[in-house]
Design an enzyme around this catalytic site. Structure first.
Site, PDB file in Angstrom:
ATOM      1  N   ASP A   1       7.269  -6.397  -1.318  1.00 16.62           N
ATOM      2  CA  ASP A   1       6.772  -6.364  -2.653  1.00 16.62           C
ATOM      3  C   ASP A   1       7.537  -6.586  -3.894  1.00 16.62           C
ATOM      4  O   ASP A   1       8.911  -6.230  -3.824  1.00 16.62           O
ATOM      5  CB  ASP A   1       5.702  -5.293  -2.892  1.00 16.62           C
ATOM      6  CG  ASP A   1       4.533  -5.563  -3.689  1.00 16.62           C
ATOM      7  OD1 ASP A   1       4.732  -6.611  -4.500  1.00 16.62           O
ATOM      8  OD2 ASP A   1       3.282  -4.905  -3.630  1.00 16.62           O
TER       9      ASP A   1
HETATM   10  C1  BGC Z   1       1.777  -6.337  -6.260  1.00 16.56           C
HETATM   11  C2  BGC Z   1       1.492  -7.224  -5.306  1.00 16.56           C
HETATM   12  C3  BGC Z   1       1.567  -8.627  -5.702  1.00 16.56           C
HETATM   13  C4  BGC Z   1       2.906  -9.019  -6.402  1.00 16.56           C
HETATM   14  C5  BGC Z   1       3.128 -10.263  -7.078  1.00 16.56           C
HETATM   15  C6  BGC Z   1       2.990  -6.539  -6.805  1.00 16.56           C
HETATM   16  O1  BGC Z   1       2.955  -5.750  -8.272  1.00 16.56           O
HETATM   17  O2  BGC Z   1       1.769  -4.949  -5.747  1.00 16.56           O
HETATM   18  O3  BGC Z   1       0.094  -7.300  -4.660  1.00 16.56           O
HETATM   19  O4  BGC Z   1       1.334  -9.506  -4.860  1.00 16.56           O
HETATM   20  O5  BGC Z   1       3.050  -7.799  -7.551  1.00 16.56           O
HETATM   21  O6  BGC Z   1       2.410 -10.370  -8.298  1.00 16.56           O
END
Ligand code: BGC
Length: 773
Positions: free
Chosen positions: A292
């Protein structure tokens, strides 16, 4: 992926990337960099064999388009073969030059383009929690299919969805992004979404690859506080929290996004057990994993790595293939490999997964398969003709839950004067919900607009805002933190007294009052954990003032999590839970309020009476001193200051008609191994209009070697019945449905008695009993 999707997709017969540049693409031409091969493994082995260490490490980088890297630098990096993929650029015109840069790199390895297409892309569908409320997997799949098609038409190859974290604590703001509290329901939705996003293959030009997230257990953060710790027994993981991820992968999802939280003391991002033993060995996952946002870097803050070098080593050793928005792989892996601290085989393994995913997306066949030719780019990416309004309206109608309807206040007549009041009545941004991808607020239909259109020529809509979402400036500050220049929460400058006075005046002049209240979308979002679950005070005061007018009062809730609406339950005449209903929300809500469509949604998550009661998930383990209705509560498990049980149970939802359910009939009292028995019930529409309801099958293992839940959802059927019509529903039951993880984590069905419980919600059930031999 569990199966070799790329080969099934017939990539063998198509021209491989590197030959004549696709006429549509305007790509760079040049020598064939990679020998075409029909066999994925041979193809990738060959390619990896030609890569330098820098090129390999480049493939592991997933970069966010935005301030993270200036455009010129990005082009330079891509051309040097130092970027594997990007996310957050969402048009063909934006992605084309990036892909062209990749085709100019030495090995011409294509990039992939990803985005958080969670519940819609240009068309915003209802949030996932709402889609689950439809209890209709056709609706869930179609929303994902259209979202995937729209995303692919904008040059995207992958989505970071579905989000299938079980959420049992409504304080967690990301509850809105998932499909609720129940393993069976969330698993069903996971399958349907993956099928929708990927279609018959992620290689199709109108499909995107699904990245199941957040692996794992993110929804179980302590106290519902985002990014917090998860500490959980293996039994609970296997039984309740892991099945939805596995269901999504079994449905063919090509990717997995790793969670931000730690699990039993080890961050998911450095968790070998999670990513190697469970995901790869036990489940046989063959796709790509991504961290993530910034999670490798966060290993330092978790305190398991003392510097960037250690963080990168821990992540690659654990099995994190791509690093998202994080420079640790880029900076540290070269020296880690050169010093021998990280074997190059580990890098190769990760690179193979990245290339494998690109192969499965069909990108080696044609890197521009979704970007297409510039001449065919839409003149206006937000053109009306690109939206799927009819499908979004249909999904929204099916996703709303009628919680109360005293004296048949609803449906409303299309006549007279309707007062539409509330801070969310005309809120085009909020109705889209969080993670609304490329949705545009000015294209969403608000409640006010939907009501005006429905009443046009037949009645009159009066409007007053009535209150700000909250009067708490600290909360407003928080919600606007990231966008001060263009704040989402814009406060009405009038005093709350003035606004209420106007609303009361408008209400007195009307025949019925419809109030849109709840949370702005930012209140049910990542990092938006709440320590209270009521409507904000400004809105409660408004509702009380409107109640005192004596006019019929309808509450239209817009929110992304269960709320403690005790006063509202007792004091307003009707409550429709609309969640965040998307682009066509206002039309769909009006369809239900005026009875053009009969509400049919059921809750996929329990509504608590109070914050203190959490957790309230229905499928709790049995205990030694349960509360028994009708008996003194003393020395039983309950909270003595309030009534026992939830405000609204899992599976609950009303209709404008009524239904009755017969006793449960079993085809047999005994179930042999490998055999089946059938539980049947007859459901009847006992009211005066056609409607849909959901017949729900729950089972309880009466005695087992470990403590088992009071009940667990095992099957359901949504049925449409004409007035007076009956239908017999048959639920086949077999040994597999009785299995659970025992103390040794073996998946077993133990002999003995099982209670069958069938109901139109999880609480009021008809029962029968059978024995597994
Ligand atoms: C979130 C994810 C997301 C990623 C990209 C993160 O802050 O936890 O769910 O896919 O950002 O946008």
């Amino acid at each position: 992926m569990f199966s070799s999707l790329a080969i099934a997709a017939g990539l063998a017969c198509a021209p491989m990337f590197g030959g004549a540049a696709p006429a549509t693409a305007g790509a760079a031409t040049g020598p064939v960099a990679v020998a075409p091969s029909p066999d994925k493994r041979t193809f990738i082995d060959d390619l990896v064999g030609r890569m330098t260490l820098d090129e390999k490490i480049g493939q592991l980088r997933l970069i966010s388009i935005g301030p993270e890297m200036p455009a010129a630098k990005l082009m330079e990096e891509i051309t040097a073969g130092r970027v594997g993929g990007t996310f957050n650029s969402v048009t063909r015109a934006d992605n084309r030059p990036l892909q062209q840069a990749a085709t100019r790199s030495r090995l011409k390895i294509p990039m992939f383009f990803a985005y958080d297409v969670v519940h819609g892309h240009r068309t915003v569908f209802p949030i996932s929690l709402a889609l689950a409320s439809s209890w209709d997997m056709g609706v869930v799949e179609k929303a994902a299919r259209i979202s995937g098609q729209e995303a692919a038409a904008d040059g995207l190859d992958a989505t970071f969805a579905p989000m299938v974290d079980i959420s049992r604590d409504p304080r967690w703001g990301r509850t809105s992004e998932g499909f609720g509290e129940d393993p069976f329901m969330v698993s069903q939705c996971a399958r349907a979404s993956v099928k929708g996003f990927q279609g018959t293959s992620p290689a199709n030009a109108d499909s995107v690859m699904a990245f199941v997230k957040h692996f794992a257990l993110y929804g179980a953060v302590e106290g519902g506080r985002d990014y917090n710790t998860v500490d959980m027994s293996p039994q609970r993981m296997y039984q309740d929290y892991l099945p939805p991820y596995r269901a999504g992968l079994e449905a063919g999802a090509g990717g997995v996004m790793i969670a931000l939280n730690s699990i039993n003391g080890q961050p998911a991002t450095s968790n070998k057990w999670l990513l190697r033993d469970l995901l790869r060995k036990e489940w046989g996952f063959k796709g790509v994993t991504v961290s993530d946002h910034g999670a490798i870097d966060e290993l330092l803050r978790h305190g398991v790595a003392s510097n960037g070098r250690e963080a990168a080593r821990l992540a690659i050793e654990a099995g994190v293939d791509m690093s998202m928005a994080d420079t640790r792989y880029l900076e540290q892996l070269p020296t880690l490999v050169k010093s021998g601290a990280v074997p190059v085989a580990l890098i190769d393994e990760a690179v193979r997964e990245v290339l494998g995913a690109k192969y499965d997306m069909g990108l080696f066949q044609d890197p521009f398969r979704r970007i297409g030719a510039a001449a065919q780019d839409p003149a206006d990416v937000n053109a009306e003709s690109r939206l799927h309004r009819a499908e979004a309206r249909e999904a929204a109608r099916k996703s709303m839950v009628l919680l109360e309807n005293r004296n048949q206040t609803l449906p409303l007549k299309k006549a007279g004067k309707v007062a539409v009041i509330g801070p969310l009545a005309d809120a085009p941004i909020d109705i889209m919900g969080s993670w609304s991808a490329a949705g545009v607020a000015k294209q969403s239909v608000t409640l006010l607009q939907g009501m005006r259109e429905a009443l046009a020529g037949k009645g009159e809509v009066l409007y007053a805002r009535g209150a700000n979402i909250t009067d708490d400036n600290r909360v407003v500050g928080y919600l606007n933190f990231l966008n001060w220049d263009n704040p989402e929460v814009v406060q009405d400058k009038r005093s709350s007294g003035e606004m209420i006075e106007e609303a009361v005046r408008v209400a007195r002049d009307a025949d019925v009052v419809v109030v849109a209240a709840g949370e702005t979308r930012g209140m049910s979002h990542e990092a938006s954990s709440r320590s209270s679950l009521g409507l904000p005070g400004s809105q409660q005061t408004l509702l009380k003032a409107l109640r005192s007018t004596g006019k019929p009062l309808v509450l239209v809730l817009m929110n992304g999590r269960p709320l403690t609406i005790n006063w509202e339950k007792d004091n307003v005449d009707a409550i429709l839970e609309t969640w965040y209903a998307g682009t066509e929300g206002g039309h769909a809500i009006a369809d239900l309020l005026f009875g053009d469509e009969n509400p049919s949604g059921k809750l996929p998550i329990t509504f608590p009476r109070s914050l203190g009661q959490i957790p309230t998930y229905y499928n709790a383990l049995r205990i030694g001193r349960p509360f028994t209705p009708g008996k003194a509560p003393n020395y039983t498990s309950q909270y003595f200051e309030e009534d026992y049980g939830p405000l609204y149970p899992f599976g609950y939802g009303l209709s404008y008609t009524t239904f009755s359910l017969s006793e449960v009939r079993l085809s047999d009292r005994k179930l042999a191994r490998q055999a089946k028995l059938t539980a049947s019930v007859t459901v009847k529409n006992t009211g005066a209009r056609a409607g849909e309801t959901v017949v729900q099958l729950y089972l309880q293992d009466v005695t087992a070697s470990v403590v088992r839940p009071v009940k667990e959802l095992k099957d359901f059927r949504k049925v449409m019945l004409a007035p007076g019509e009956s239908r017999t529903i048959e639920f086949p039951i077999d040994e597999n449905m009785l299995k659970f993880y025992n103390a040794k984590l073996e998946h077993v069905a133990e002999p003995g008695d099982f209670n069958v419980q069938v109901g139109l919600d999880s609480e009021s059930v008809k029962t029968a009993i059978f024995t597994l031999e």
